[in-house]
Write an enzyme that holds these catalytic residues in place. Structure first.
Site, PDB file in Angstrom:
ATOM      1  N   ASP A 148       0.835  -1.205   0.000  1.00 43.96           N
ATOM      2  CA  ASP A 148       0.000   0.000   0.000  1.00 43.96           C
ATOM      3  C   ASP A 148       0.868   1.254   0.000  1.00 43.96           C
ATOM      4  O   ASP A 148       0.780   2.102   0.889  1.00 43.96           O
ATOM      5  CB  ASP A 148      -0.950  -0.021   1.197  1.00 43.96           C
ATOM      6  CG  ASP A 148      -1.881  -1.217   1.163  1.00 43.96           C
ATOM      7  OD1 ASP A 148      -3.073  -1.023   0.937  1.00 43.96           O
ATOM      8  OD2 ASP A 148      -1.398  -2.368   1.344  1.00 43.96           O
ATOM      9  N   ASP A 175      -1.408  -2.531  -4.241  1.00 46.20           N
ATOM     10  CA  ASP A 175      -1.705  -1.104  -4.077  1.00 46.20           C
ATOM     11  C   ASP A 175      -0.439  -0.280  -4.279  1.00 46.20           C
ATOM     12  O   ASP A 175       0.236   0.110  -3.318  1.00 46.20           O
ATOM     13  CB  ASP A 175      -2.359  -0.815  -2.729  1.00 46.20           C
ATOM     14  CG  ASP A 175      -3.828  -1.181  -2.710  1.00 46.20           C
ATOM     15  OD1 ASP A 175      -4.340  -1.677  -3.741  1.00 46.20           O
ATOM     16  OD2 ASP A 175      -4.476  -0.997  -1.666  1.00 46.20           O
ATOM     17  N   TYR A 178      -2.093   4.151  -6.269  1.00 46.41           N
ATOM     18  CA  TYR A 178      -3.357   4.759  -5.845  1.00 46.41           C
ATOM     19  C   TYR A 178      -3.873   5.744  -6.902  1.00 46.41           C
ATOM     20  O   TYR A 178      -4.465   6.768  -6.597  1.00 46.41           O
ATOM     21  CB  TYR A 178      -3.231   5.460  -4.490  1.00 46.41           C
ATOM     22  CG  TYR A 178      -3.264   4.502  -3.321  1.00 46.41           C
ATOM     23  CD1 TYR A 178      -4.397   4.361  -2.538  1.00 46.41           C
ATOM     24  CD2 TYR A 178      -2.151   3.723  -3.012  1.00 46.41           C
ATOM     25  CE1 TYR A 178      -4.423   3.466  -1.473  1.00 46.41           C
ATOM     26  CE2 TYR A 178      -2.159   2.826  -1.958  1.00 46.41           C
ATOM     27  CZ  TYR A 178      -3.306   2.707  -1.202  1.00 46.41           C
ATOM     28  OH  TYR A 178      -3.334   1.815  -0.152  1.00 46.41           O
ATOM     29  N   HIS A 302     -11.261  -3.737   6.760  1.00 51.65           N
ATOM     30  CA  HIS A 302     -11.270  -4.835   5.780  1.00 51.65           C
ATOM     31  C   HIS A 302     -11.448  -6.207   6.431  1.00 51.65           C
ATOM     32  O   HIS A 302     -10.921  -7.209   5.963  1.00 51.65           O
ATOM     33  CB  HIS A 302      -9.990  -4.813   4.952  1.00 51.65           C
ATOM     34  CG  HIS A 302      -9.762  -3.505   4.249  1.00 51.65           C
ATOM     35  ND1 HIS A 302     -10.647  -2.996   3.330  1.00 51.65           N
ATOM     36  CD2 HIS A 302      -8.743  -2.601   4.347  1.00 51.65           C
ATOM     37  CE1 HIS A 302     -10.193  -1.837   2.874  1.00 51.65           C
ATOM     38  NE2 HIS A 302      -9.059  -1.573   3.480  1.00 51.65           N
ATOM     39  N   HIS A 329      -3.238  -4.240   2.183  1.00 52.47           N
ATOM     40  CA  HIS A 329      -4.653  -3.883   2.278  1.00 52.47           C
ATOM     41  C   HIS A 329      -5.024  -3.177   3.578  1.00 52.47           C
ATOM     42  O   HIS A 329      -5.623  -2.100   3.550  1.00 52.47           O
ATOM     43  CB  HIS A 329      -5.507  -5.133   2.079  1.00 52.47           C
ATOM     44  CG  HIS A 329      -6.905  -4.846   1.627  1.00 52.47           C
ATOM     45  ND1 HIS A 329      -7.212  -3.835   0.742  1.00 52.47           N
ATOM     46  CD2 HIS A 329      -8.092  -5.454   1.923  1.00 52.47           C
ATOM     47  CE1 HIS A 329      -8.523  -3.828   0.520  1.00 52.47           C
ATOM     48  NE2 HIS A 329      -9.070  -4.802   1.216  1.00 52.47           N
ATOM     49  N   VAL A 330      -4.715  -3.775   4.710  1.00 55.62           N
ATOM     50  CA  VAL A 330      -4.967  -3.132   5.999  1.00 55.62           C
ATOM     51  C   VAL A 330      -3.801  -2.189   6.287  1.00 55.62           C
ATOM     52  O   VAL A 330      -2.642  -2.617   6.319  1.00 55.62           O
ATOM     53  CB  VAL A 330      -5.114  -4.171   7.128  1.00 55.62           C
ATOM     54  CG1 VAL A 330      -5.283  -3.470   8.470  1.00 55.62           C
ATOM     55  CG2 VAL A 330      -6.297  -5.081   6.852  1.00 55.62           C
TER      56      VAL A 330
END
Length: 434
Positions: A148, A175, A178, A302, A329-330
């Site tokens: 991320d 990710d 973005y 999530h 994700h988290v």
């Protein structure tokens, strides 16, 4: 510029709320800093967004973009700065998304290359000289891991801290930019990471922000991701750029796709089953897996989103005695004990969530209480991780909190490869006989 401004405004105002969900801001830390947009400051014929990736045994792929469509897809390289002994021609692609047309995206596979060697290279006969170092062929080997990532000031700080200490391969479990359909942000991201991604191989897999599905108008998912970040899926006998594997020294790394079919009838499942079956743990004692949506998670963000994939594939990883599974994700850090089927199991993988690179959405601050007995360490902070594999049995995992201008070692643990655990293999063989 007017079209570009309108495109950004439309995306931010109308599209982003549907593509992502911001987490509650961290109370004890600054919120995510502004987006860092990196402009193009080279000529139209000069390469930009240069990055390298592993591309099969002893080979690397050099990817670069030019605005000038006449520039050739060619890389010159050698072991001495300014002296290029080899020239290799590759292929190119481009794509359109709404009113946006990408530059010419060049992919050039070069090699064979020697391990632990610095090569100097130029792209398309133009622009500056770059250099990269190939990974070692034997232990020790070190991976920098962060998910991320995004392109905020927190991202820039994370990248600076990763750059301050050498590593061999960069791993990113989804990710990336973005961009969320705002295609100029893909270009900005490529320019932001170029100083690192042009020097060491970057191996990535997709996250939800790479889907870029737009109702009615754009039905092709992962168009930007697949065009720009071409990974060695063909070399690992995969039919999709969304899942693949590769070897570095004695580590077999598998990149899975959380957002493509994964049930037992899917191509991904069948590929994973075959890929794991080919691993020889005597010559490749370590097996690690990266995916985006975590299978184990005690954060409220999530919650349960990786459960269906876990139910479909967890037994494959467990029976193959996979050592570690990394997820993103988290937007927080969490390390679990060895786990299988929601229970502590010394023959299961260690699960680590590392989705805290510096995204624009902020940190996931709400962990469930009381803490789960499966969870060993958790914290809502930006940061990055490092996996240093010492030999066939031992590895050191460390997580470094991104604390403004300096990096803080916040979590550290020594790991032992399951390939050296006779009890785990004995129990697996017993189960196979039943």
């Amino acid at each position: 510029m007017k079209v570009f401004g309108l495109f950004i405004s439309f995306t931010l105002l109308f599209l982003c709320p549907f593509l992502s969900q911001a987490d509650v801001p961290e109370l004890s830390r600054e919120p995510p800093r502004p987006i860092v947009f990196v402009p193009h400051d080279r000529s139209k014929s000069d390469p930009q967004q240069v990055h390298v990736s592993l591309a099969g045994k002893d080979h690397m792929k050099v990817t670069y973009i030019t605005e000038d469509k006449k520039v050739e897809s060619v890389v010159e390289y050698g072991k001495t700065s300014g002296k290029y002994d080899v020239k290799t021609t590759g292929e190119s692609t481009s794509y359109k998304y709404f009113f946006y047309s990408s530059g010419k995206i060049h992919h050039v596979k070069i090699g064979p290359l020697e391990p632990s060697t610095t090569y100097y290279y130029k792209c398309g006969y133009n622009g500056p000289e770059f250099s990269f170092k190939t990974p070692p062929s034997s232990f020790p080997v070190e991976f920098a891991i962060v998910g991320d990532l995004g392109q905020t000031e927190w991202t820039a700080a994370t990248l600076a801290q990763i750059k301050s200490q050498d590593y061999d391969v960069f791993l990113l479990p989804g990710d990336l930019s973005y961009a969320d359909t705002n295609q100029p942000l893909w270009d900005s991201f490529g320019r932001l990471v170029e100083p690192l991604a042009s020097k060491r191989p970057w191996m990535v897999t997709q996250g939800n922000h790479e889907i870029e599905f737009f109702p009615i108008i754009e039905h092709t998912t992962f168009k930007s991701y697949n065009s720009r970040w071409l990974m060695p899926y063909a070399e690992s006998l995969s039919e999709s750029n969304l899942y693949y594997s590769f070897d570095v020294a004695g580590v077999h790394t598998i990149m899975l796709g959380s957002y493509t079919d994964f049930d037992s009838d899917s191509d991904q499942y069948q590929w994973l089953q075959a890929d794991l079956a080919k691993v020889d743990r005597k010559t490749t004692p370590w097996v690690i897996v990266l995916l985006h949506a975590p299978w184990y998670n005690t954060n409220e963000a999530h919650e349960g989103e990786g459960e269906s994939m876990r139910e479909a594939m967890e037994s494959l990883l467990y029976n193959a005695r996979v050592d570690v599974v990394f997820a993103g994700h988290v937007h927080a850090y969490e390390r679990f004990k060895r786990v299988y089927n929601n229970k502590v199991d010394q023959c299961g993988p260690i699960y680590i969530t590392i989705g805290d690179g510096g995204n624009r959405e902020g940190l996931a601050t709400k962990f469930k209480k009381p803490p789960s007995p499966l969870s060993a360490f958790r914290e809502s902070s930006f940061g990055h991780g490092r996996l240093k594999v010492i030999d066939g049995k031992r590895a050191q995992w460390s997580w470094h909190r991104n604390n403004d201008s300096n990096t803080v070692l916040a979590d550290e643990v020594w790991l032992e490869s399951l390939s050296s655990s006779s009890s785990c293999w004995t129990s697996r063989e017993s189960n196979d006989e039943l």
